[in-house]
Design an enzyme around this catalytic site. Structure first.
Site, PDB file in Angstrom:
ATOM      1  N   ASP A  61      32.818  82.129 -52.772  1.00 29.88           N
ATOM      2  CA  ASP A  61      31.705  81.862 -51.853  1.00 29.88           C
ATOM      3  C   ASP A  61      32.090  80.807 -50.811  1.00 29.88           C
ATOM      4  O   ASP A  61      31.324  80.564 -49.878  1.00 29.88           O
ATOM      5  CB  ASP A  61      30.454  81.414 -52.620  1.00 29.88           C
ATOM      6  CG  ASP A  61      30.743  80.297 -53.614  1.00 29.88           C
ATOM      7  OD1 ASP A  61      31.578  80.500 -54.507  1.00 29.88           O
ATOM      8  OD2 ASP A  61      30.150  79.216 -53.483  1.00 29.88           O
TER       9      ASP A  61
ATOM     10  N   GLY B   1      18.418  70.728 -52.369  1.00 25.49           N
ATOM     11  CA  GLY B   1      18.438  71.167 -50.975  1.00 25.49           C
ATOM     12  C   GLY B   1      18.992  70.135 -50.008  1.00 25.49           C
ATOM     13  O   GLY B   1      19.051  70.371 -48.806  1.00 25.49           O
TER      14      GLY B   1
END
Ligand code: AMP
Ligand code: MG
Length: 492
Positions: free
Chosen positions: A250, A124
């Site tokens: 993406d 993250g």
């Protein structure tokens, strides 16, 4: 001081089919690494105000203002040719939307703000090194006039993160009118959920392509516009010598923006086979492959939009094929026009393509630097056929350049080109300064020693890449020998 973030903005109102609500992971003891005064001013902010305690906490992801519901967007994508059914923002969080001085609405994202349901095996986080690269390159692209997401600031921390080595964490604040990607459509197509696809199209038409709403077939018109924008974007990349590095679907923007800066690179010596991403062993995303990859990616998007083109599958495919057929001519024409401008030509001539490829061929054979050669070409004098042109210095075999100069001079005479006028026009399209890898690396190396001044110097320099900045001439020099050893991979 605060910014007026709308936590229930246009995208948030689409509902949780399209994202997950997530709280950011606090970043320990954050400090401001760099704040972009140019972009801050757009939102009526002083860069100094971003350094304030409250703003710093907000931009680190440590303070979520009332009414703000951070969210991670859902998407899928084709990565290196393989479909991955679920990706999504694994480390970026959208805090909300904000309005600039002209009333335009932007999404604000914190990249590196912690784990989300889409983090997969990631932590993250973003590292300082990559955040600096994205920060500088977004602003460099903007300076070059190339559509891109923008970067407002970098917040650093001493929190350690693990990549090939131990690095420190950072949070990059980026802004874009929309962060929707081709993959935002693919995720629903492959789940066989057509309703969300229509909602996304409606959303884009309403907020980002309102001029297409009156078209006979607005969905198709939208797709056609994405085709056209992508073609123009990639033509701009090729013209300036930019390699994106990870053109997965993406990372392809529905607005035609340069999106998701990772192992990108600008060409130094002209080499069409240039691969900037050391993880790209096959060279799928090499510099010269970008235009065709653009087409491949648009085909994936077309596939995902098929159910909206027509109820009959065969008819839908025909419409998609027809729209996709516009890509190559759109790319070629944008590229040819751009190349003509780089050469200072104002009229069109059937031989222009040959003239341009002739130059590129000898640049490749001679290891001529892409940016420096085109920039120096402004000093070409028709009368001496290039004998006094500083571009010759870029060629190991100067005679190769002089031979090409004979044809170029003849072409210039055919349109009565004026050396002075042409030279200054060329300096508006051939940048003097680009974010070469080694320049970014120097700013990174200093930042690792807590000296952030080079980031700011580069940001200022690259905001005006076409201007002569004599006191910064060294930044336009050839890269030093050690530059070749810099390795940039997907890990960021
Ligand atoms: P990229 O190729 O960097 O655009 O990322 C591809 C996917 O991996 C996206 O879903 C990212 O959000 C995710 N990702 C990349 N790095 C990390 C990370 N450190 N932690 C979590 N997710 C990540
Ligand atoms: Mg990405």
């Amino acid at each position: 001081m605060n910014i007026h973030l709308d936590g229930n903005g246009r995208f948030a109102r689409l509902g949780e089919t399209f994202y997950s609500q997530v709280s950011p992971d606090p970043l320990p003891e954050p400090y401001m690494v760099s704040a972009n005064p140019q972009l801050a001013a757009r939102f009526g902010l002083d860069a100094e105000e971003l350094h304030g305690e409250e703003m710093l906490a907000l931009l680190a992801g440590n303070r979520v203002p009332r009414g703000v519901r951070p969210l991670a967007m859902l998407y899928a994508g084709h990565q290196f040719g393989h479909f991955v059914p679920q990706l999504g923002d694994g480390r970026a969080l959208m805090l909300g939307e904000l309005r600039d001085g002209e009333g335009k609405i932007w999404e604000l994202q914190l990249k590196g703000a912690g784990l989300t349901p889409y983090s997969r095996s990631g932590d993250g986080r973003a590292v300082l090194r990559s955040s600096i690269r994205e920060y500088l390159c977004s602003e460099a692209m903007h300076g070059l006039g190339i559509p891109t997401t923008r970067a407002l600031c970098i917040v650093g921390s001493d929190e350690e993160v693990y990549r090939e080595q131990i690095e420190s964490a950072a949070v990059l604040t980026r802004l874009a009118p929309s962060h929707l990607r081709f993959g935002s459509f693919e995720v629903f197509y492959y789940r066989n959920q057509h309703q969300p696809l229509s909602i996304l199209v409606e959303y884009l038409l309403e907020h980002h392509y309102p001029h297409l709403r009156e078209e006979d077939h607005p969905v198709l018109a939208l797709f056609r516009e994405v085709v056209a924008r992508s073609a123009r974007l990639i033509a701009q990349w090729q013209l300036v010598g930019f390699a994106h590095g990870v053109m997965n679907t993406d990372n392809m923007s529905m607005l035609g923006l340069t999106l998701d800066y990772g192992p990108f690179g600008f060409l130094d010596a002209y080499d069409p086979a240039f691969i900037c991403n050391h993880s790209d062993h096959e060279g799928r995303y090499s510099f010269e492959n970008q235009p065709s990859i653009g087409y491949w990616n648009l085909s994936c998007l077309a596939q995902a939009m098929l159910p909206l083109f027509a109820p009959e599958p065969d008819a839908a495919v025909e419409l998609a094929k027809d729209a996709l057929a516009d890509y190559e001519p759109a790319f070629m024409s944008a590229y040819a026009d751009g190349m003509r401008a780089k050469l200072g030509l104002v009229t069109r001539d059937a031989e222009d393509h040959k003239l341009a490829t002739g130059l590129l061929k000898i640049m490749q054979a001679n290891g001529a630097d892409y940016t420096r050669t085109f920039r120096a070409l402004a000093g070409f004098r028709s009368a001496d056929q290039g004998a006094s042109c500083p571009a010759a210095d870029e060629f190991a075999d100067r005679d190769a350049f002089y031979r090409w100069g004979v044809d170029y001079a003849a072409r210039l005479r055919r349109e009565d080109s004026n050396d002075e006028i042409r030279g200054s026009a060329m300096n508006q399209v051939n940048p003097k300064y680009v974010l070469r890898n080694y320049l970014a690396q120097q700013a990174i190396d200093r930042a690792l020693n807590r000296d952030y001044s080079e980031i700011e110097r580069l940001r200022q320099l690259l905001a005006r890449p076409f201007d002569e900045q004599p006191e910064r001439d060294a930044y336009a020099a050839l890269p030093p020998d050690w530059a070749g050893a810099i390795s940039v991979s997907c890990s960021s």
